[in-house]
Design a protein around this motif. Sequence first.
Motif, PDB file in Angstrom:
ATOM      1  N   UNK A   1     133.329  22.183  18.094  1.00 42.56           N
ATOM      2  CA  UNK A   1     134.537  21.756  17.382  1.00 42.56           C
ATOM      3  C   UNK A   1     134.888  22.731  16.256  1.00 42.56           C
ATOM      4  N   UNK A   2     133.860  23.256  15.583  1.00 45.01           N
ATOM      5  CA  UNK A   2     134.117  24.154  14.448  1.00 45.01           C
ATOM      6  C   UNK A   2     134.612  25.532  14.873  1.00 45.01           C
ATOM      7  N   UNK A   3     134.170  26.008  16.028  1.00 45.57           N
ATOM      8  CA  UNK A   3     134.536  27.358  16.452  1.00 45.57           C
ATOM      9  C   UNK A   3     136.053  27.596  16.446  1.00 45.57           C
TER      10      UNK A   3
ATOM     11  N   UNK B   1     133.979  15.844  15.520  1.00 43.25           N
ATOM     12  CA  UNK B   1     134.466  16.931  14.685  1.00 43.25           C
ATOM     13  C   UNK B   1     134.099  16.711  13.219  1.00 43.25           C
ATOM     14  N   UNK B   2     133.781  15.484  12.880  1.00 39.41           N
ATOM     15  CA  UNK B   2     133.330  15.156  11.527  1.00 39.41           C
ATOM     16  C   UNK B   2     132.238  14.100  11.641  1.00 39.41           C
TER      17      UNK B   2
ATOM     18  N   UNK C   1     124.699  16.110   8.478  1.00 41.55           N
ATOM     19  CA  UNK C   1     125.337  15.085   7.643  1.00 41.55           C
ATOM     20  C   UNK C   1     126.637  15.578   7.022  1.00 41.55           C
ATOM     21  N   UNK C   2     126.730  16.856   6.753  1.00 39.59           N
ATOM     22  CA  UNK C   2     127.904  17.413   6.078  1.00 39.59           C
ATOM     23  C   UNK C   2     128.929  18.022   7.027  1.00 39.59           C
ATOM     24  N   UNK C   3     128.770  17.778   8.329  1.00 32.14           N
ATOM     25  CA  UNK C   3     129.700  18.326   9.302  1.00 32.14           C
ATOM     26  C   UNK C   3     131.106  17.758   9.156  1.00 32.14           C
ATOM     27  N   UNK C   4     132.101  18.646   9.036  1.00 31.03           N
ATOM     28  CA  UNK C   4     133.492  18.198   8.889  1.00 31.03           C
ATOM     29  C   UNK C   4     134.414  19.407   9.041  1.00 31.03           C
ATOM     30  N   UNK C   5     135.170  19.460  10.142  1.00 30.50           N
ATOM     31  CA  UNK C   5     136.037  20.617  10.370  1.00 30.50           C
ATOM     32  C   UNK C   5     137.133  20.739   9.315  1.00 30.50           C
TER      33      UNK C   5
END
Length: 339
Positions: free
Chosen positions: A137-139, A157-158, A253-257
């Motif tokens: 998702x981040x790419x 994605x988050x 835990x901090x994943x967020x696009x």
Amino acid sequence: MQATAIQYYHHGRFKVAGGVLPDAVTAYQTYGDPNNEKVIVFPTCFGVKLALGSQDYLVGEGKALDPSKYFIVTFALFCNGESSSPSNTPAPYGGPYFPFISYEDNIRAQHAVLTKHLGVRKIFCVVGFSMGGQQAYHWPVVFPDFVERFVAICTSARTSPHNQCFLEGPKSAMLASKDFADGHYESTPQHGIRAFARVYSAWAYGQTWFREHKYLMDGEYPDLNSFIRERWEGRFAVNWDANDMLALLKTWQNGDISIVRDGGDYDKALRSIKAKGLIMPSKTDLYFPPEDSAVEVSHLRDAELHVIPTVWGHFAGGGANPPDVAFISGKIKEFLQRP
């Protein structure tokens, strides 16, 4: 076609979200012809390593990611013990002093390997499961013109508030253990790692999976405790460093696009993705539920949603159950063949 041995790219001094790594290293493997312009990136997730064959369930002749058709690059996440991690970084940044690493940091490092070392000009598709899916998702957010399509399996994605809360359980078990010593342990903190594993184990599969006693694995284990002791405690205790586990958990835990470029506007960040998407949640995933995926797909410009019909919970997406692998592989093959 065999994979190359694990290779290590040295970035030199590399800035990350929590500071800097004086000599950042990204571990990776390649499959297929490096001159093939159809490049597929397949990064790792939590709890797996390239050296343990984590990506093999989708990579190989006749499989979804076939080296005779694509040039495939598998990347180890920072903090997984193969790329730069608390366990393999010298002072002053080793162990509990290792800086926080974001998904964006991982993507920038992978991009450097692809462009500076492997000569890749564009990614045909990024494929990922769980934390690997969050990278997928981040790419297209970090490098919107570099990625044509992406496949996100059992992910988001988050990282949702509920997902963050679930991760507090195993993390707290580790931190509170009598041998973790605030990350300054001198030998493997068995109590901490085993407690972490036990807390985590219940979340990996759906309730039906447990009700049907699938943890017996067709007679491999005599009871639930043996399953937890070998499959969960044993694998983490033998293959993982405690500080690595917690550092990787923090990335998750901090994943967020939306942090990358849209100031926290999650819906806008999803709408801005130009790459085509294939989103495959598991029907019984307890921490990346299909309802969340449906919401994300409703905001994406060009994406399709296919729910994996399974009782295997989150692990359905990681190669645990052959029928689920067949379902996932079939959808990926169809997706990669579309114009």
